[in-house]
Scaffold this motif. Structure first.
Motif, mmCIF file in Angstrom:
data_model
loop_
_atom_site.group_PDB
_atom_site.id
_atom_site.type_symbol
_atom_site.label_atom_id
_atom_site.label_comp_id
_atom_site.label_asym_id
_atom_site.label_seq_id
_atom_site.Cartn_x
_atom_site.Cartn_y
_atom_site.Cartn_z
ATOM 1 N N ASP A 93 -4.799 40.394 -46.302
ATOM 2 C CA ASP A 93 -6.038 40.112 -46.702
ATOM 3 C C ASP A 93 -7.075 39.189 -45.789
ATOM 4 O O ASP A 93 -8.166 39.164 -45.842
ATOM 5 C CB ASP A 93 -6.029 39.318 -47.977
ATOM 6 C CG ASP A 93 -5.623 40.366 -49.285
ATOM 7 O OD1 ASP A 93 -5.356 41.517 -49.138
ATOM 8 O OD2 ASP A 93 -5.107 39.858 -50.271
ATOM 9 N N LEU A 94 -6.207 38.475 -45.039
ATOM 10 C CA LEU A 94 -6.931 37.315 -44.359
ATOM 11 C C LEU A 94 -7.103 37.874 -42.892
ATOM 12 O O LEU A 94 -7.559 37.084 -41.745
ATOM 13 C CB LEU A 94 -6.199 35.950 -44.244
ATOM 14 C CG LEU A 94 -6.027 35.359 -45.771
ATOM 15 C CD1 LEU A 94 -5.335 34.015 -45.575
ATOM 16 C CD2 LEU A 94 -7.561 35.100 -46.267
ATOM 17 N N THR A 95 -6.730 39.037 -42.608
ATOM 18 C CA THR A 95 -6.652 39.747 -41.164
ATOM 19 C C THR A 95 -8.110 40.325 -41.022
ATOM 20 O O THR A 95 -8.601 41.271 -41.981
ATOM 21 C CB THR A 95 -5.607 40.554 -41.029
ATOM 22 O OG1 THR A 95 -4.250 39.881 -41.119
ATOM 23 C CG2 THR A 95 -5.573 40.967 -39.513
ATOM 24 N N MET A 96 -8.659 40.365 -40.027
ATOM 25 C CA MET A 96 -9.817 41.149 -39.480
ATOM 26 C C MET A 96 -9.507 41.855 -38.055
ATOM 27 O O MET A 96 -9.023 41.212 -37.284
ATOM 28 C CB MET A 96 -10.949 40.139 -39.474
ATOM 29 C CG MET A 96 -10.984 39.248 -40.608
ATOM 30 S SD MET A 96 -12.232 37.917 -40.454
ATOM 31 C CE MET A 96 -11.941 36.994 -42.106
ATOM 32 N N PRO B 222 -1.270 50.973 -36.065
ATOM 33 C CA PRO B 222 -0.318 50.074 -35.260
ATOM 34 C C PRO B 222 -0.931 49.948 -33.691
ATOM 35 O O PRO B 222 -1.558 50.893 -33.243
ATOM 36 C CB PRO B 222 1.028 50.703 -35.005
ATOM 37 C CG PRO B 222 1.098 51.661 -36.286
ATOM 38 C CD PRO B 222 -0.364 52.025 -36.741
ATOM 39 N N GLY B 223 -0.930 48.864 -32.995
ATOM 40 C CA GLY B 223 -1.753 48.575 -32.098
ATOM 41 C C GLY B 223 -2.948 48.065 -32.142
ATOM 42 O O GLY B 223 -3.683 47.706 -30.953
ATOM 43 N N GLN B 224 -3.739 48.017 -33.152
ATOM 44 C CA GLN B 224 -5.075 47.564 -33.533
ATOM 45 C C GLN B 224 -5.185 46.385 -33.175
ATOM 46 O O GLN B 224 -4.271 45.452 -33.855
ATOM 47 C CB GLN B 224 -5.437 47.926 -34.892
ATOM 48 C CG GLN B 224 -6.789 47.362 -35.143
ATOM 49 C CD GLN B 224 -8.045 47.904 -34.678
ATOM 50 O OE1 GLN B 224 -8.287 49.059 -34.355
ATOM 51 N NE2 GLN B 224 -8.782 47.095 -34.080
ATOM 52 N N PRO B 225 -5.941 45.557 -32.368
ATOM 53 C CA PRO B 225 -6.183 44.190 -32.057
ATOM 54 C C PRO B 225 -6.735 43.608 -33.244
ATOM 55 O O PRO B 225 -8.051 44.248 -33.876
ATOM 56 C CB PRO B 225 -7.139 43.913 -30.890
ATOM 57 C CG PRO B 225 -6.920 45.442 -30.212
ATOM 58 C CD PRO B 225 -6.777 46.441 -31.317
ATOM 59 N N VAL B 226 -6.164 42.291 -33.800
ATOM 60 C CA VAL B 226 -6.902 41.577 -34.830
ATOM 61 C C VAL B 226 -6.758 40.241 -34.788
ATOM 62 O O VAL B 226 -6.102 39.914 -33.790
ATOM 63 C CB VAL B 226 -6.036 42.094 -36.197
ATOM 64 C CG1 VAL B 226 -6.263 43.622 -36.546
ATOM 65 C CG2 VAL B 226 -4.437 41.898 -36.029
ATOM 66 N N VAL B 227 -7.580 39.691 -35.660
ATOM 67 C CA VAL B 227 -7.470 38.199 -35.808
ATOM 68 C C VAL B 227 -7.054 37.713 -37.301
ATOM 69 O O VAL B 227 -7.440 38.506 -37.987
ATOM 70 C CB VAL B 227 -8.774 37.447 -35.232
ATOM 71 C CG1 VAL B 227 -8.520 37.460 -33.599
ATOM 72 C CG2 VAL B 227 -9.774 37.783 -35.888
ATOM 73 N N SER B 228 -6.702 36.511 -37.614
ATOM 74 C CA SER B 228 -6.263 36.265 -38.888
ATOM 75 C C SER B 228 -6.527 34.892 -38.947
ATOM 76 O O SER B 228 -6.270 33.988 -38.030
ATOM 77 C CB SER B 228 -4.815 36.695 -39.239
ATOM 78 O OG SER B 228 -4.298 36.052 -40.335
ATOM 79 N N LEU B 229 -6.936 34.451 -40.167
ATOM 80 C CA LEU B 229 -7.042 33.197 -40.839
ATOM 81 C C LEU B 229 -5.410 32.563 -40.604
ATOM 82 O O LEU B 229 -4.632 33.246 -40.955
ATOM 83 C CB LEU B 229 -7.511 32.811 -42.017
ATOM 84 C CG LEU B 229 -9.052 32.859 -42.045
ATOM 85 C CD1 LEU B 229 -9.705 34.136 -41.796
ATOM 86 C CD2 LEU B 229 -9.485 32.066 -43.532
ATOM 87 N N PRO B 230 -5.105 31.327 -40.160
ATOM 88 C CA PRO B 230 -3.884 30.714 -40.249
ATOM 89 C C PRO B 230 -3.256 30.236 -41.499
ATOM 90 O O PRO B 230 -2.874 29.165 -41.752
ATOM 91 C CB PRO B 230 -3.762 29.963 -38.983
ATOM 92 C CG PRO B 230 -5.186 29.393 -39.095
ATOM 93 C CD PRO B 230 -6.344 30.473 -39.717
ATOM 94 N N ALA C 251 -15.759 33.415 -44.468
ATOM 95 C CA ALA C 251 -16.987 34.117 -44.101
ATOM 96 C C ALA C 251 -17.218 33.299 -42.874
ATOM 97 O O ALA C 251 -17.675 34.036 -41.956
ATOM 98 C CB ALA C 251 -18.084 33.805 -45.115
ATOM 99 N N GLU C 252 -17.122 32.343 -42.563
ATOM 100 C CA GLU C 252 -17.472 31.548 -41.371
ATOM 101 C C GLU C 252 -16.586 32.158 -40.287
ATOM 102 O O GLU C 252 -16.946 32.016 -39.324
ATOM 103 C CB GLU C 252 -17.294 30.043 -41.561
ATOM 104 C CG GLU C 252 -18.429 29.501 -42.410
ATOM 105 C CD GLU C 252 -18.087 27.797 -42.799
ATOM 106 O OE1 GLU C 252 -19.064 27.236 -43.190
ATOM 107 O OE2 GLU C 252 -17.001 27.888 -42.785
ATOM 108 N N PHE C 253 -15.301 32.176 -40.584
ATOM 109 C CA PHE C 253 -14.519 32.875 -39.717
ATOM 110 C C PHE C 253 -14.880 34.223 -39.061
ATOM 111 O O PHE C 253 -14.992 34.671 -37.832
ATOM 112 C CB PHE C 253 -12.881 33.178 -40.375
ATOM 113 C CG PHE C 253 -11.987 33.218 -39.478
ATOM 114 C CD1 PHE C 253 -11.296 32.188 -38.695
ATOM 115 C CD2 PHE C 253 -11.398 34.629 -38.772
ATOM 116 C CE1 PHE C 253 -9.953 32.274 -38.007
ATOM 117 C CE2 PHE C 253 -10.469 34.900 -38.256
ATOM 118 C CZ PHE C 253 -9.913 33.890 -37.379
#
Length: 382
Positions: free
Chosen positions: A129-132, A91-99, A327-329
Motif C-alpha cells: 500500500d505504501l509503494t509507488m 516483477p522487475g518494475q522499479p518502485v519506491v516506498s515509504l519506509p 501525498a508529499e512523498f
C-alpha cells in the motif's frame, strides 16, 4: 543475502536470511539506498533516539545492543509478493516506498528497527500500500532521493513559504541542500544559504541558492531588507497611523484591520535550521529578522536552550519538522519525474556494501560529500 549491519556502533557486511514477504508485503531487489544524516547520528546515539521514540509511543526503535540493517531511503525492483497482495506491478518494475511496514497490528520504521530490516542489503521488504511505481525515465540514483526530498518538501510546507518571501537556509548538508532545491522548485524567488564549508557552499549554488554566504565572513542576515530592530518595527506602524490620521473622518482602525487581514505589515524571513547542533536555534532567534518563521529540520541529539524572551520580543514563530505524509512523498516523486527539481548536485558518490562503513566516515567529515548512495550489487566502491 549480503547486508550491512550495525551493532554497538560497528558497521560490517554480513550474511543474513533472505526476507520473506508477509501479508500485504512485497520484496524488493534493492537498486540504490541513500545514507541519511540520521543514520550517522543513530549509529552512535541509538539509545538516546530510542528513548525519545519510546516517549512518543514507539518502543521498538533500534538500540546500540541490537543488530540492525539500516537504510530507509531506497528504490528497488519488484521481486516477490506475499499473501493478500493485489500484485499491482510486474516483477522487475522499479518502485519506491515509504519506509514503514506493518507486522500484524504493529507498525515499524524500516531501517531504524531490528523488526524492520532496511535497504543496506540486497533485498528489503515493503508494504504494498505504501509503494509507488517509479515513472519511466527516472534514474535509480534520483528515485532513491525521493525520501529525503520528501522530508524537505514537508519542511517547506511547514514554513508556509510564499514566492515573495525571503528564505534563509542555515546549514547546507544534505537536508539543507534538499530544502534549497524544494524552495526553488516551488518558485521562491530569494533563497539565502549559509554554511562554513566551501564545498557545501558550492553545492548550495548548484542547487539554486540565490545568495550563498560563509557565516565566518558575512552574516546571512545582512542586506535582507527586513525589520531588524524594535524601533524600526514600531516606527512602521506609527508612520502608517500618522498618514491615515491626516485624512479627516477616515476610520483608521478599519483600514488597519483590513490591511492586516490582507497580510500587510512587516514580515520576517522564513528560516530553515538544518544543522542540528546545540546553540543554533538560539543564534537564529537572536539574529533573524523580527517576525521570522523558523522551521527546525536539523536533528539535535543533545539538550539545547534558547531565550524565550528574545523570541517573544521579536515575535519569532518556532516550528519543528520531522517527516512527511504519503501525498508529499508522491508529489516529490512526481517533481523529480517532471524535472521540476534536479537533485543531481546532491549525489557525490556511490559505494557497494563493502564501502558503507568508509562512506559513513567520509560523511562525518562534512567537507566533500553530500549524499552517498549504496548499490548493494556493486562489487567495487567509488
Amino acid at each position: 543475502m549480503r547486508a550491512v549491519t550495525v551493532h554497538d556502533g560497528k558497521l560490517e557486511v554480513t550474511e543474513v536470511p533472505l526476507p520473506e514477504p508477509g501479508p500485504g508485503q512485497l520484496r524488493l531487489r534493492v537498486t540504490r539506498a541513500g545514507i541519511c544524516g540520521s543514520d550517522l547520528h543513530v549509529r552512535h546515539a541509538a539509545d538516546a533516539s530510542a528513548d525519545v521514540a519510546a516517549e512518543v509511543g514507539y518502543p521498538d526503535f533500534m538500540r546500540r545492543e541490537h543488530r540492525v540493517v539500516m537504510g530507509h531511503e531506497f528504490t528497488g525492483t519488484v521481486d516477490a509478493y506475499g499473501p493478500g497482495c493485489l500484485r499491482r506491478w510486474r516483477p522487475g518494475q522499479p518502485v519506491v516506498s515509504l519506509p514503514l511496514i506493518r507486522h500484524g497490528d504493529e507498525i515499524h520504521m524500516t531501517g531504524l528497527s531490528a523488526k524492520a530490516p532496511g535497504a543496506y542489503a540486497e533485498y528489503v521488504l515493503v508494504a504494498e500500500d505504501l509503494t509507488m511505481p517509479v515513472p519511466a525515465g527516472v534514474d535509480p540514483d534520483l528515485a532513491a532521493l525521493t525520501e529525503p526530498l520528501a522530508v524537505a518538501h514537508h519542511a517547506v510546507r511547514r514554513g508556509e513559504v510564499a514566492r515573495g518571501d525571503t528564505a534563509v537556509v542555515i546549514g547546507c548538508g544534505p537536508i539543507g541542500l534538499a530544502v534549497i532545491l524544494m524552495l526553488k522548485a516551488l518558485g521562491v524567488r530569494e533563497v539565502v544559504a549559509s554554511d562554513f564549508t566551501e564545498r557545501r557552499r558550492e553545492l548550495a549554488r548548484a542547487c539554486g541558492a540565490d545568495v550563498v554566504v560563509d557565516p565566518a565572513v558575512q552574516s546571512p542576515w545582512a542586506d535582507l531588507g527586513l525589520v531588524t530592530s524594535a524601533p524600526e518595527l514600531f516606527g512602521t506602524g506609527l508612520t502608517a497611523l500618522h498618514a491615515l490620521r491626516k485624512v479627516r473622518g477616515l476610520p483608521w482602525w478599519t483600514v488597519v484591520s483590513a490591511a492586516r487581514r490582507l497580510g500587510a505589515g512587516p514580515r520576517g524571513a522564513v528560516v530553515f535550521e538544518c544543522v542540528g547542533l546545540p546553540g543554533v536555534i538560539e543564534d537564529i532567534v537572536t539574529h533573524a529578522p523580527f517576525r521570522s518563521r523558523v522551521v527546525v529540520v536539523g536533528v539535535c541529539m543533545q539538550p539545547d536552550t534558547f531565550r524565550p524572551t528574545m523570541a517573544s520580543n521579536k515575535e519569532i514563530d518556532l516550528r519543528f519538522s520531522f517527516c512527511y505524509d504519503p501525498a508529499e512523498f508522491h508529489d516529490t516523486l512526481q517533481l523529480i519525474a517532471r524535472r521540476r527539481i534536479d537533485p543531481r548536485p546532491l549525489l557525490t558518490g556511490v559505494v557497494g556494501l563493502d564501502g558503507v562503513a568508509g562512506a559513513f566516515d567520509q560523511l562525518a567529515e562534512a567537507d566533500q560529500h553530500a549524499k552517498i548512495l549504496v548499490d548493494p550489487f556493486r562489487e567495487v566502491s567509488s
